[in-house]
Design a protein around this motif. Structure first.
Motif, PDB file in Angstrom:
ATOM      1  N   ARG A  39       0.820  -1.214   0.000  1.00 50.68           N
ATOM      2  CA  ARG A  39       0.000   0.000   0.000  1.00 50.68           C
ATOM      3  C   ARG A  39       0.854   1.265   0.000  1.00 50.68           C
ATOM      4  O   ARG A  39       0.567   2.224  -0.706  1.00 50.68           O
ATOM      5  CB  ARG A  39      -0.926   0.007   1.207  1.00 50.68           C
ATOM      6  CG  ARG A  39      -1.819   1.241   1.278  1.00 50.68           C
ATOM      7  CD  ARG A  39      -2.771   1.227   2.460  1.00 50.68           C
ATOM      8  NE  ARG A  39      -3.637   0.073   2.405  1.00 50.68           N
ATOM      9  CZ  ARG A  39      -3.708  -0.864   3.355  1.00 50.68           C
ATOM     10  NH1 ARG A  39      -2.984  -0.758   4.448  1.00 50.68           N
ATOM     11  NH2 ARG A  39      -4.512  -1.902   3.233  1.00 50.68           N
ATOM     12  N   ASP A  40       1.922   1.274   0.782  1.00 57.28           N
ATOM     13  CA  ASP A  40       2.740   2.480   0.910  1.00 57.28           C
ATOM     14  C   ASP A  40       3.957   2.504  -0.009  1.00 57.28           C
ATOM     15  O   ASP A  40       4.775   3.414   0.090  1.00 57.28           O
ATOM     16  CB  ASP A  40       3.185   2.649   2.364  1.00 57.28           C
ATOM     17  CG  ASP A  40       2.002   2.895   3.293  1.00 57.28           C
ATOM     18  OD1 ASP A  40       1.014   3.495   2.842  1.00 57.28           O
ATOM     19  OD2 ASP A  40       2.063   2.475   4.455  1.00 57.28           O
ATOM     20  N   THR A  41       4.083   1.522  -0.864  1.00 60.83           N
ATOM     21  CA  THR A  41       5.188   1.545  -1.826  1.00 60.83           C
ATOM     22  C   THR A  41       4.769   2.394  -3.016  1.00 60.83           C
ATOM     23  O   THR A  41       3.591   2.688  -3.206  1.00 60.83           O
ATOM     24  CB  THR A  41       5.555   0.130  -2.325  1.00 60.83           C
ATOM     25  OG1 THR A  41       4.464  -0.381  -3.093  1.00 60.83           O
ATOM     26  CG2 THR A  41       5.888  -0.795  -1.169  1.00 60.83           C
ATOM     27  N   LYS A  42       5.725   2.785  -3.809  1.00 61.02           N
ATOM     28  CA  LYS A  42       5.439   3.589  -4.998  1.00 61.02           C
ATOM     29  C   LYS A  42       5.398   2.721  -6.254  1.00 61.02           C
ATOM     30  O   LYS A  42       5.565   3.221  -7.355  1.00 61.02           O
ATOM     31  CB  LYS A  42       6.485   4.697  -5.131  1.00 61.02           C
ATOM     32  CG  LYS A  42       6.430   5.689  -3.991  1.00 61.02           C
ATOM     33  CD  LYS A  42       7.495   6.747  -4.122  1.00 61.02           C
ATOM     34  CE  LYS A  42       7.436   7.680  -2.925  1.00 61.02           C
ATOM     35  NZ  LYS A  42       8.470   8.693  -2.969  1.00 61.02           N
ATOM     36  N   LEU A  43       5.156   1.429  -6.059  1.00 61.40           N
ATOM     37  CA  LEU A  43       5.112   0.520  -7.191  1.00 61.40           C
ATOM     38  C   LEU A  43       3.843   0.740  -8.014  1.00 61.40           C
ATOM     39  O   LEU A  43       2.765   0.952  -7.461  1.00 61.40           O
ATOM     40  CB  LEU A  43       5.149  -0.933  -6.709  1.00 61.40           C
ATOM     41  CG  LEU A  43       6.432  -1.402  -6.033  1.00 61.40           C
ATOM     42  CD1 LEU A  43       6.262  -2.798  -5.466  1.00 61.40           C
ATOM     43  CD2 LEU A  43       7.593  -1.365  -7.010  1.00 61.40           C
ATOM     44  N   SER A  44       3.984   0.637  -9.332  1.00 54.59           N
ATOM     45  CA  SER A  44       2.822   0.742 -10.210  1.00 54.59           C
ATOM     46  C   SER A  44       1.961  -0.516 -10.047  1.00 54.59           C
ATOM     47  O   SER A  44       2.405  -1.527  -9.502  1.00 54.59           O
ATOM     48  CB  SER A  44       3.270   0.866 -11.665  1.00 54.59           C
ATOM     49  OG  SER A  44       3.849  -0.363 -12.100  1.00 54.59           O
ATOM     50  N   GLN A  45       0.753  -0.443 -10.543  1.00 53.69           N
ATOM     51  CA  GLN A  45      -0.142  -1.603 -10.437  1.00 53.69           C
ATOM     52  C   GLN A  45       0.438  -2.810 -11.175  1.00 53.69           C
ATOM     53  O   GLN A  45       0.349  -3.936 -10.701  1.00 53.69           O
ATOM     54  CB  GLN A  45      -1.544  -1.266 -10.963  1.00 53.69           C
ATOM     55  CG  GLN A  45      -2.563  -2.347 -10.665  1.00 53.69           C
ATOM     56  CD  GLN A  45      -2.719  -2.628  -9.182  1.00 53.69           C
ATOM     57  OE1 GLN A  45      -2.888  -1.710  -8.387  1.00 53.69           O
ATOM     58  NE2 GLN A  45      -2.648  -3.896  -8.794  1.00 53.69           N
TER      59      GLN A  45
ATOM     60  N   ASN B 121       3.604  -3.536 -11.596  1.00 49.53           N
ATOM     61  CA  ASN B 121       4.676  -4.083 -10.769  1.00 49.53           C
ATOM     62  C   ASN B 121       4.119  -4.815  -9.552  1.00 49.53           C
ATOM     63  O   ASN B 121       4.631  -5.858  -9.149  1.00 49.53           O
ATOM     64  CB  ASN B 121       5.627  -2.977 -10.339  1.00 49.53           C
ATOM     65  CG  ASN B 121       6.431  -2.420 -11.495  1.00 49.53           C
ATOM     66  OD1 ASN B 121       6.539  -3.040 -12.548  1.00 49.53           O
ATOM     67  ND2 ASN B 121       6.989  -1.243 -11.316  1.00 49.53           N
ATOM     68  N   ARG B 122       3.056  -4.271  -8.955  1.00 51.90           N
ATOM     69  CA  ARG B 122       2.420  -4.951  -7.824  1.00 51.90           C
ATOM     70  C   ARG B 122       1.857  -6.307  -8.253  1.00 51.90           C
ATOM     71  O   ARG B 122       1.990  -7.291  -7.533  1.00 51.90           O
ATOM     72  CB  ARG B 122       1.298  -4.096  -7.240  1.00 51.90           C
ATOM     73  CG  ARG B 122       1.787  -2.881  -6.516  1.00 51.90           C
ATOM     74  CD  ARG B 122       0.636  -2.063  -5.989  1.00 51.90           C
ATOM     75  NE  ARG B 122       1.141  -0.851  -5.363  1.00 51.90           N
ATOM     76  CZ  ARG B 122       0.433  -0.080  -4.574  1.00 51.90           C
ATOM     77  NH1 ARG B 122      -0.816  -0.375  -4.299  1.00 51.90           N
ATOM     78  NH2 ARG B 122       0.968   0.993  -4.046  1.00 51.90           N
TER      79      ARG B 122
ATOM     80  N   ASP C 243      14.026  10.074   3.975  1.00 54.59           N
ATOM     81  CA  ASP C 243      12.802  10.870   3.859  1.00 54.59           C
ATOM     82  C   ASP C 243      13.125  12.362   3.787  1.00 54.59           C
ATOM     83  O   ASP C 243      12.475  13.109   3.072  1.00 54.59           O
ATOM     84  CB  ASP C 243      11.857  10.615   5.040  1.00 54.59           C
ATOM     85  CG  ASP C 243      11.163   9.260   4.968  1.00 54.59           C
ATOM     86  OD1 ASP C 243      11.230   8.595   3.912  1.00 54.59           O
ATOM     87  OD2 ASP C 243      10.552   8.860   5.984  1.00 54.59           O
TER      88      ASP C 243
ATOM     89  N   ASP D 176      16.564   9.491  -1.595  1.00 57.85           N
ATOM     90  CA  ASP D 176      17.092   8.126  -1.632  1.00 57.85           C
ATOM     91  C   ASP D 176      18.586   8.059  -1.914  1.00 57.85           C
ATOM     92  O   ASP D 176      19.232   7.063  -1.606  1.00 57.85           O
ATOM     93  CB  ASP D 176      16.344   7.282  -2.666  1.00 57.85           C
ATOM     94  CG  ASP D 176      14.940   6.947  -2.229  1.00 57.85           C
ATOM     95  OD1 ASP D 176      14.681   6.975  -1.007  1.00 57.85           O
ATOM     96  OD2 ASP D 176      14.103   6.658  -3.095  1.00 57.85           O
TER      97      ASP D 176
END
Length: 179
Positions: free
Chosen positions: A11-17, A19-20, A98, A102
């Protein structure tokens, strides 16, 4: 891993759908990575990167849960205690990334050196000190003579691995001479 565990984790990752979905094939459906990569239309190398992101998120979640358990007074073995300190370090690294991105240079203190800069973060067992553009030093509180407060500009001088914290004023230059 269950579907719900996976959904909570990414949920909190920045992965695209896309990639998920590829990661879900491996972690929930137990598909071989090479087959999941082919089914998703991505390279095996990219899938490995995606899986690393998800597994890192899982490690952080587990470390945070363990840290919370110990904070609430739960019992912990020696290996749990080590895990708590490691979790504290991981949170310190996350704090630095943060704030500075990164590509932040994360450093450990030189056992016979000096670090000068503002304390920008603190965890249960560590402090994060900004020492330059996108560079921080993460100090182990157990090795310092005192815990510097967040927001303080300090010099930490190490000798034989132990640090002595000295407050600095904004009018001091790097040589320590007051103007």
């Amino acid at each position: 891993m269950t579907e719900q565990d996976f959904a909570d984790l990414v949920r909190d990752t920045k992965l695209s759908q896309t990639n998920r979905d590829a990661a879900r094939l491996v972690l929930v459906e137990n598909m071989k990575p090479i087959d999941a990569a082919a089914a998703s239309g991505i390279s095996k190398q990219r899938l490995n990167q995606i899986l690393t992101v998800v597994r890192t998120a899982e490690e952080r979640r587990n470390e945070t849960a363990l840290l919370e358990q110990v904070r609430r007074g739960g019992s912990a073995s020696i290996s749990d205690s080590v895990a708590v300190v490691e979790a504290s370090y991981a949170v310190a690294v996350k704090t630095a990334r943060d704030q500075y991105g990164d590509d932040t240079l994360i450093q450990t203190p030189n056992p016979n050196g000096r670090a000068v800069g503002e304390i920008v973060g603190r965890t249960d067992f560590h402090v994060v000190q900004a020492v330059g553009r996108s560079a921080v030093v993460i100090h182990d509180l157990a090795k310092l003579d005192r815990a510097p407060a967040v927001g303080r500009n300090v010099a930490i001088d190490y000798s034989k691995g132990m640090g002595v914290v000295s407050d600095r004023t904004k009018t001091q230059d790097r040589g320590g001479v007051t103007r």
